[in-house]
Design an enzyme around this catalytic site. Structure first.
Site, mmCIF file in Angstrom:
data_model
loop_
_atom_site.group_PDB
_atom_site.id
_atom_site.type_symbol
_atom_site.label_atom_id
_atom_site.label_comp_id
_atom_site.label_asym_id
_atom_site.label_seq_id
_atom_site.Cartn_x
_atom_site.Cartn_y
_atom_site.Cartn_z
ATOM 1 C CB CYS A 56 94.381 28.022 37.886
ATOM 2 S SG CYS A 56 93.921 26.499 38.737
ATOM 3 C CB CYS A 64 99.072 22.595 42.173
ATOM 4 S SG CYS A 64 97.305 22.247 42.343
ATOM 5 C CB CYS A 86 96.579 25.445 44.286
ATOM 6 S SG CYS A 86 95.076 24.936 43.455
ATOM 7 N N GLY A 367 80.167 19.942 51.707
ATOM 8 C CA GLY A 367 80.718 21.234 51.282
ATOM 9 C C GLY A 367 80.002 21.732 50.038
ATOM 10 C CG ASN A 368 78.328 20.281 45.643
ATOM 11 O OD1 ASN A 368 77.147 20.616 45.576
ATOM 12 N ND2 ASN A 368 79.104 20.190 44.573
ATOM 13 N N GLY A 1132 107.254 34.487 15.698
ATOM 14 C CA GLY A 1132 107.111 34.415 14.241
ATOM 15 C C GLY A 1132 107.544 33.087 13.641
ATOM 16 C CD GLU A 1308 103.654 32.545 14.975
ATOM 17 O OE1 GLU A 1308 103.071 33.450 15.568
ATOM 18 O OE2 GLU A 1308 104.611 32.742 14.199
HETATM 19 C C1 LIG Z 1 87.694 23.304 40.059
HETATM 20 C C2 LIG Z 1 86.372 22.954 40.679
HETATM 21 C C3 LIG Z 1 85.345 22.560 39.853
HETATM 22 C C4 LIG Z 1 84.112 22.255 40.403
HETATM 23 N N1 LIG Z 1 83.117 21.846 39.569
HETATM 24 C C5 LIG Z 1 81.900 21.527 40.091
HETATM 25 C C6 LIG Z 1 80.837 21.089 39.266
HETATM 26 O O1 LIG Z 1 80.990 20.966 38.051
HETATM 27 N N2 LIG Z 1 79.667 20.800 39.836
HETATM 28 C C7 LIG Z 1 79.468 20.909 41.188
HETATM 29 O O2 LIG Z 1 78.407 20.603 41.675
HETATM 30 N N3 LIG Z 1 80.447 21.321 41.998
HETATM 31 C C8 LIG Z 1 81.657 21.641 41.487
HETATM 32 N N4 LIG Z 1 82.650 22.082 42.310
HETATM 33 C C9 LIG Z 1 82.351 22.336 43.722
HETATM 34 C C10 LIG Z 1 82.854 21.258 44.632
HETATM 35 O O3 LIG Z 1 82.002 20.182 44.582
HETATM 36 C C11 LIG Z 1 82.933 21.876 46.015
HETATM 37 O O4 LIG Z 1 83.992 22.802 45.989
HETATM 38 C C12 LIG Z 1 83.195 20.884 47.098
HETATM 39 O O5 LIG Z 1 82.254 19.871 47.139
HETATM 40 C C13 LIG Z 1 83.233 21.572 48.437
HETATM 41 O O6 LIG Z 1 83.642 20.614 49.403
HETATM 42 P P1 LIG Z 1 84.834 20.913 50.385
HETATM 43 O O7 LIG Z 1 84.899 19.783 51.306
HETATM 44 O O8 LIG Z 1 86.061 21.228 49.671
HETATM 45 O O9 LIG Z 1 84.269 22.197 51.099
HETATM 46 P P2 LIG Z 1 85.059 23.352 51.784
HETATM 47 O O10 LIG Z 1 85.715 24.175 50.779
HETATM 48 O O11 LIG Z 1 85.884 22.830 52.874
HETATM 49 O O12 LIG Z 1 83.836 24.144 52.372
HETATM 50 C C14 LIG Z 1 82.973 24.865 51.533
HETATM 51 C C15 LIG Z 1 82.058 25.753 52.398
HETATM 52 O O13 LIG Z 1 81.147 24.955 53.106
HETATM 53 C C16 LIG Z 1 81.329 25.037 54.511
HETATM 54 N N5 LIG Z 1 81.155 23.684 55.007
HETATM 55 C C17 LIG Z 1 81.798 22.581 54.572
HETATM 56 N N6 LIG Z 1 81.299 21.490 55.164
HETATM 57 C C18 LIG Z 1 80.346 21.921 55.988
HETATM 58 C C19 LIG Z 1 79.445 21.265 56.879
HETATM 59 N N7 LIG Z 1 79.448 19.948 56.996
HETATM 60 N N8 LIG Z 1 78.575 22.009 57.570
HETATM 61 C C20 LIG Z 1 78.567 23.362 57.438
HETATM 62 N N9 LIG Z 1 79.372 24.038 56.639
HETATM 63 C C21 LIG Z 1 80.242 23.318 55.916
HETATM 64 C C22 LIG Z 1 82.689 25.635 54.684
HETATM 65 O O14 LIG Z 1 82.775 26.378 55.867
HETATM 66 C C23 LIG Z 1 82.808 26.513 53.475
HETATM 67 O O15 LIG Z 1 82.143 27.715 53.667
HETATM 68 C C24 LIG Z 1 83.904 22.369 41.801
HETATM 69 C C25 LIG Z 1 84.947 22.773 42.625
HETATM 70 C C26 LIG Z 1 86.169 23.069 42.079
HETATM 71 C C27 LIG Z 1 87.277 23.533 42.968
HETATM 72 S S1 FES Z 2 97.147 25.403 40.437
HETATM 73 FE FE1 FES Z 2 95.593 24.892 39.047
HETATM 74 S S2 FES Z 2 94.653 23.242 40.081
HETATM 75 FE FE2 FES Z 2 96.035 23.971 41.527
#
Ligand SMILES: Cc1cc2nc3c(=O)[nH]c(=O)nc-3n(C[C@H](O)[C@H](O)[C@H](O)COP(=O)(O)OP(=O)(O)OC[C@H]3O[C@@H](n4cnc5c(N)ncnc54)[C@H](O)[C@@H]3O)c2cc1C
Ligand code: FES
Ligand code: FES
Length: 1376
Positions: A56, A64, A86, A367-368, A1132, A1308
């Protein structure tokens, strides 16, 4: 108190320009790399490790997954956790070790027990998900070793059964239905009961527990542990930070360094920077922007620290969600009786439903919050933290600021240079007021999320977190203070429901107060315009608040003992708080996982090794990731990558394609369209027996999703980005409006012809049947939607130009023969210039039949024109947009029936939405009717129109037409039963066919009377599933539970299949090994395995020594359209049997040729074994190659398959959630050639059917463009949505003269059985509606003759149960 530092990330000691890491123990040092390169891309393109699959690219599938190991200098140990490769950027793994599935074990060094157990439990079908599954399990095993629990028995681990199942919650599998995967995982758990483990190849029925354990491939944590290479270990004390100008990657070690990076001249001059932690945000936002600098925040102590003091937790913003969960849970363990710790624990529990484990391990808390603040992401975490009054520290320029989360969220979107430093989660205690009259006070906290998957990996429709400080007075529970946070419901950011909070504060809870509060909450939680299911989301807010407060409301009806809360007998605060704090009591906990499963298989040794459950061919290499799929073939030199530019309009003139800048985008070499078809060639992209379909739109595009052009670039990423950036100039002037619905097609008489020989025949005299009826239901409408294949491997192909205008094409396709001629026609070359090779397909389900052709043809055309190899691996979005999928349809029926439920006549008007080209749609009427005729309708008439609309042409999807036909049949029966107020089951039974009526409806396909096994199955299933007893139990349950209702349903199926001709070729080599080629393609359905068994069986009839064990000597090889022609379609459900029969014919010829030699040799020596016989045959020039073309006799070309299923579900009336408590299936496989393979098909098809009936919404916009185009918006079943008890019997119904060794199809038909889940859901809703009516609700329609849409998603179910059910109930309590 001084803050206690709980954990920090490594402090940098030195910096390095080059990136150093290990993969499977091998050292990699990279000097220069594009920092946007993902780990997945690196592994797949620059290492031999191809087990990491791209399913995906969004973090949503788990294909992955790799294990990341890194040293934690504070804990002084190596940590191991899974991540999604990924989304992980390659530079962020500096200093880490990566393990992939090949690293665990492989065909050369020996497989890991995980691989062996996956193979032995038959847990890998197409295999595309399997390496990711293995890594999830491996990580769980490695981490279980950290536990302080006693050493487990040999062969087992410290993992528990529930941890083992939980390990794979984020991994998707489209083939198996998860049950065997769960068994493979559970086989490692120390607390597993061997009896609970499913059908496998390790032990036989009746073996003792000890024998069973000893037969499992041995596992020893020490021997099979994780590798962390020496060279990384040596470096752990001097952590090296990657600070690389060359790679544009910076890892500041202090805030000062960060500041100077953010505000240096270089950066100020319009340089695009990206702050990055886990980079998981790109899973949602699909970053296509090119950044000049990446700043990795994880090494700054302030951002990676976890501090705990009296005031609460201070989490550095870069701390991963997994670590936050860990710390909050640890805190609770230390002092579980504190209210505040209960809050921590509940926050942690909720966070465990955010994304999936492998995302949480790298996703940061900060990040969240930043995504929620800046991009309005539907975050759970902001809602949780908002409710408990958290605050955040931010850094803007040189200014540090601490603000409440509320304020942070209310600010304008953050600038990219503002840094979130940390997040403070306060420790909460009830306000203790000495002057208060209250005797005591306590905290109540609860959080909620309603999502398509109970355990996460699905965004919620609405989330909420409530915190209340309450005390007890003589009148009941007094709310001192309450904080109600809601989010993710179609509002920009999480919000507090202030009006409701203010209303409740200071009130003693009563039904009247609650009634007012829910009114207020309903008007506060209102999604923004355009949000889907808006009313449903608001109703959830009411349900949540009700769940939270109702049990504390005075003068309630205490007879309620179910629902999201427990009975509250009297308002004893301590007890109330205790219950709120205690998971076991505050909610009725439902089993989320498979709790038990039973498989009954009867095999026969009559045609040994046919009938044996031998392990699927290639399953171990699938698990280790060595199995080669098209995209695993290394790119030839000079290879280009393609991506489609698709139309977004349903009908428009295409005036041109341009890009923002005048030049072609980065890395792009060419763009081709229909204008590039060579002279003599034609604009064709696919063909069926009903005609051709164009490869590209010409001047006119005729559906949204149609390919307009093909971008060729140096990498797949460049091609994908360019295709998305393309600006297509459309013109709709003077063009008629598109036809987007079947009704519009009728109005404009836009139909495809159905050849008369394919149009089904009516049965009996409808008018007469209606005249005999006591009752009639007139013109009732049923609508069915589409479904997407969701094969884990998207469409893919590689075309390599060869000498003399020839072309070799590797394609993941179910019908290479057809592709072969399409390419020849497109290029205008003779067919002998084209060679299509297909080894294995990573899931097809019909989607890789016709729809794979344009993908490979576009590559071939580009390769031909540019004289360079061209490949493509479609991204998930494009795949979903182009796929077409299952046929939507509208059915209007009129039915007549007797008072006893016997139906006398049925007429149907069926409008099938076929899309823009016929594809296989003209075959749909006979498919629909084939399954609909499962009941004796008396007389049956119909009018079926195959409508031509401006949608991508719909194609065959597993049980195409049959699943709809079977469903409609049951919808009619349900309606009849409702009108008569009869039990649905008895109406079904009354209308089941007798053998005579079966003959009338199906003609010769009905076979002999002894073959009509449905009545036996029907009765047997009632016994094995305790159907009658359970009906009574369900009645009792429904009588005593208000908020949860159960339903049960038994559904029969009759599924007609057609056997098609098939070629085969068997060659015996000098050493006695055997090579087999067949027309059928291995899609995961076990075709190769059955073919191997058939080869071994048929050759063994030579009866020389060693010939009884030939299976190991057989290899089925890839399909090559020049080596074996007339391969036809693998579709089929019958391709396995016809391929087997073709092989049997070849073997018979070989045996005939070998027999005289064997006789001669036997006369010369006493002992003739296989190897000697074959050696001599080669020496004596016996022809040891035989090919055949099996053509079934016309009398046996069609036959019927039978099965039945009983499903029981439980519907949560407050949320609309449906849980499948149990499904029992009996399916007749004749004399199964391989019961393990057939069992896998039955379970997998059933679960795919659950997806169709309950979960999967393949939505389009008003122009017909697919908008459910990702793992975020399209939800296939996961392990937590399959039946909790799943019992399957593969019935061996003995001899079937006209079938191939008495075997019958399994691919099927079992999918149709999943409608039992839908029907059971309808039964449960019926109960809910009855109750709702008793509370005075005026229902839309009657309480029983309602229709339940397909899919019956949460909003659909909740709507039928009553969006205002809570309000109604409260009103009923208030009304004397
Ligand atoms: C498949 C999937 C399912 C998810 N499901 C949920 C869910 O059900 N509920 C939910 O709440 N969340 C969900 N998420 C979101 C997930 O929690 C966030 O993607 C994750 O917390 C982001 O953290 P990161 O470190 O990867 O951020 P990054 O991807 O590294 O950064 C995200 C953004 O924030 C900025 N950033 C990061 N840290 C800082 C900082 N300290 N100060 C300023 N800017 C910053 C980055 O520049 C970027 O723009 C999901 C994510 C994925 C991929
Ligand atoms: S390819 Fe689906 S989680 Fe990475
Ligand atoms: S085996 Fe799991 S996706 Fe095919």
């Amino acid at each position: 108190m001084e803050a206690e530092m709980i954990c920090t990330e490594p402090r940098p000691l030195s910096r390095n320009e080059s990136l150093v890491f290990a993969v499977n123990g091998e050292r990699f040092e990279i000097q220069n790399i594009d920092p946007s390169t993902t780990l997945l891309h690196f592994l797949r393109s620059q290492t031999p490790f191809k087990s990491v699959k791209l399913g995906c690219g969004e973090g949503g599938c788990g294909a992955c997954i790799v294990l990341l190991s890194k040293y934690d200098p504070v804990l002084k140990k190596v940590e191991h956790f899974t991540i999604s490769s990924c989304l992980t950027l390659i530079c962020s793994i500096n200093g880490c070790s990566i393990t992939t599935s090949e690293g665990l074990g492989n065909s050369k060094d020996g497989f890991h027990p995980i691989h062996q157990r996956f193979a032995g439990f038959h847990a890998s079908q197409c295999g595309f998900c399997t390496p990711g599954m293995c890594m999830s399990l491996f990580s769980a095993l490695v981490n279980a070793e950290e536990k302080q629990s006693p050493e487990p028995s040999p062969g087992l681990s410290k993992l528990t059964v529930s941890e083992a199942e939980k390990a794979i919650t984020g991994n998707l599998c489209r083939c198996t239905g998860y049950r065997p995967i769960a068994d493979a995982c559970k086989s490692f758990a120390y607390d597993v009961d061997m009896e609970d483990l499913g059908f496998n190849s390790f032990w036989r029925k009746g073996d003792t527990k000890e024998v069973k354990v000893s037969r499992l491939p041995s596992y020893s944590p020490k021997e099979h542990s994780c590798m962390y290479p020496r060279f990384l270990k040596d470096n752990v004390k001097s952590v090296i930070l990657l600070n690389s100008r060359r790679n544009s990657w910076y890892a500041p070690a202090t805030i000062q360094e960060l500041l100077s990076l953010l505000h240096s001249d270089v950066v100020q001059n319009g340089t695009k920077i990206k702050l990055v932690v886990g980079n998981t945000g790109t899973g949602y936002y699909k970053d296509t922007e090119i950044y000049d600098k990446y700043i990795d925040l994880r090494y700054i102590p302030d951002l990676s620290a976890v501090r705990r003091d009296n005031s609460g937790f201070e989490f550095g913003a870069a701390v991963s969600i997994s670590k936050v969960i860990f710390n909050l849970k640890e805190e609770q363990k230390l002092n579980s009786c504190l209210d505040g710790n209960m809050v921590f624990k509940k926050i942690a529990d909720h966070m465990e439903k955010v994304a999936s484990g492998f995302i949480r391990n790298s996703a940061s808390l900060g990040g969240n919050l930043v995504m929620a603040q800046r991009n309005y992401f539907a975050s759970d975490i902001t809602t949780l933290l908002l409710a408990v009054g958290s605050s955040v520290s931010i850094l803007e320029g040189h200014k540090h600021e601490k603000v409440t989360l509320q304020e942070f969220l209310s600010r304008p979107p953050l600038d990219s240079r503002i840094v979130l430093i940390s997040v403070h989660i306060p420790f909460l205690e009830p306000i203790r007021n000495n002057d208060s009259v209250e005797t005591s006070s306590g905290l109540l906290f609860e959080s909620y999320r309603a999502a398509a998957r109970p355990l996460g990996n699905a965004l919620p429709y609405l989330n909420a977190a409530f915190l209340a400080d309450v005390s007890c007075n003589k009148n009941g529970v007094l709310v001192n203070n309450i904080q109600l946070a809601f989010g993710a419901y179609g509002t920009r950011r999480a919000t507090r429901a202030r009006e409701v909070e203010e209303y409740l504060a200071g009130k003693t809870l009563s039904v009247g107060i609650l009634n007012k509060a829910v009114e207020l909450v309903k008007s506060s939680v209102i999604p923004e315009d355009g949000t889907s299911h808006a009313a449903y989301r608001s109703s959830l807010a009411v349900s949540y608040l009700f769940s939270f407060l109702f049990s504390f409301s005075n003068s309630v009806d205490y007879a309620i003992s179910d629902g999201p809360f427990d009975k509250t007998d009297g308002i004893l605060l301590e007890e109330a708080c205790k219950r709120n704090n205690d998971d076991d009591h505050s909610q009725i906990v439902q089993p989320t996982f498979l709790s038990s499963a039973n498989q009954v298989v009867e095999s026969s040794r009559e045609y040994y090794p046919i009938g044996e459950s031998i392990i699927k061919s290639g399953s171990a290499i699938q698990a280790s990731g060595e199995a080669v799929y098209v995209d695993d073939i290394p790119s030839p030199p000079n290879c280009l990558h393609g991506a489609f530019i698709n139309s977004t309009k349903p009908l428009a003139r295409v005036k041109g394609i341009s890009f923002e800048s005048d030049s072609l985008p980065n890395g792009v070499t060419a763009i081709i369209s229909f204008k590039d078809i060579p002279e003599g060639g034609e604009n064709v992209g696919s063909k069926t027996v009903f005609g051709f379909e164009p490869l590209f739109a010409d001047d006119l595009t005729r559906c949204a999703g149609e390919p307009i052009a093909f971008v060729l670039a140096e990498t797949q990423k460049y091609a994908d980005v360019a295709a998305k950036m393309a600006l297509v100039d459309y013109d709709t002037k003077t063009i008629d409006p598109p036809i987007l619905t079947v009704d519009e097609a009728v109005d404009r008489a836009s139909f495809f012809d159905v050849p008369p020989f394919l149009y089904p025949e009516k049965v009996g005299d409808f008018v007469k049947g209606m005249a005999e009826a006591d009752h009639k239901i007139l013109s009732t409408e049923v609508k069915l939607n589409s479904q997407y294949y969701f094969y884990m491997e998207t469409q893919t192909a590689l075309a390599i130009p060869d000498e003399d205008n020839c072309m070799v094409i590797y394609s993941s396709i179910q019908c290479p023969e057809f592709l072969h001629s399409v390419i020849a026609k497109c290029l205008g070359v003779p067919e002998h210039n084209i060679r299509v090779i297909t080894r294995r397909v990573g899931g097809g389900f019909g989607g890789k039949a016709i729809k794979a052709m344009p993908v490979a043809t576009a590559c071939a055309l580009a390769a031909y024109k540019l004289c360079r190899p061209v490949r493509i691996y479609l991204d998930r979005k494009t795949d979903m947009i182009m796929a077409g999928g299952r046929h939507p349809m509208k059915i209007t029926y009129t039915v007549g029936f007797k008072s006893n439920g016997k139906i006398t006549a049925l007429h149907l008007d069926i409008l099938i939405n076929a899309g823009i080209k016929p594809d296989i749609s003209p075959a749909m009427p006979s498919n629909i009717l084939g399954a609909l005729k499962k009941y004796d309708w008396g007389a049956l008439s119909f009018d079926i129109k195959v409508c031509k609309t401006n949608h991508p042409s719909k194609s065959a999807m597993r049980a195409p037409g049959e699943v709809q036909g079977s469903f409609v049949a049951d919808a009619v029966i349900e309606n009849v039963a409702s009108v008569l107020s009869m039990g649905v089951d008895s109406v079904r039974k009354r209308n089941l066919h007798t053998y005579e009526s079966l003959n009338l409806f199906y003609g010769s396909a009905a076979g002999d009377s002894i073959e009509y096994t449905l009545p036996t199955i029907w009765d047997k299933l009632a016994r094995s599933s305790s159907y009658v007893d359970r009906i009574a139990m369900i009645e009792q349950f429904n009588g005593s539970h208000k908020w949860r209702k159960r339903g049960i349903s038994r559904v029969p199926i009759v599924h007609e299949v057609l056997v098609r001709p098939a070629p085969g070729k068997v060659s015996i080599l000098w050493d006695g090994s055997i090579v087999v080629e067949v027309g059928g393609i291995e899609l995961g359905q076990g075709l190769w395995t059955k073919v191997k068994q058939m080869t071994a069986y048929a050759l063994s009839t030579i009866q020389c020594d060693g010939s009884e064990n030939l299976v190991e000597k057989v290899r089925v090889i890839q399909s090559d359209t020049l080596s074996l022609i007339q391969g036809g379609f693998t579709a089929g459900s019958t391709t396995s049997e016809s391929s087997c029969e073709a092989v049997r014919l070849c073997c018979n010829v070989l045996v005939e040729r070998l027999a005289p030699l064997k006789k001669q040799l036997q006369e010369q020596m006493d002992f003739v074994n296989w190897d000697i016989l074959i050696l001599q045959a080669h020496l004596q020039a016996v022809n040891l190659v035989s090919s055949s073309y099996y053509v079934p006799e016309s009398s046996s070309i069609r036959y019927l398959n039978y099965g039945a299923a009983v499903s029981e579900v439980e519907v949560n009336i407050l949320t609309g959630e449906t849980r499948i408590l149990r499904s029992d299936i009996i399916y007749d496989c004749g004399q199964s050639m391989n019961p393990a393979v057939d069992l896998g098909q039955i379970e997998g098809a059933f679960v795919q059917g659950i997806g169709f009936f309950m979960l999967e919404e393949y939505l389009t916009n008003t122009e017909g463009l697919v908008i459910a185009d990702s793992t975020w918006t399209y939800k296939i079943p996961t392990i937590d949505t399959i039946p909790k008890q799943f019992n399957v019997e593969v019935l061996n119904s003995g001899c079937h003269k006209k079938r191939v060794l008495s075997s019958k199809a399994s691919g099927e038909p079992p999918l149709l059985l999943a409608s039992s889940v839908h029907c059971a859901t309808r039964a449960a809703i019926k109960e809910a509606r009855k109750q709702l009516k008793s509370w005075g609700s005026v229902l839309d329609g009657s309480d029983s003759t309602f229709q339940l849409e397909v899919p019956a998603t949460m909003p659909v179910v909740k709507k039928l149960c009553g969006l205002d059910t809570v309000e109604r109930y409260l009103q009923s309590l208030l009304t004397p």
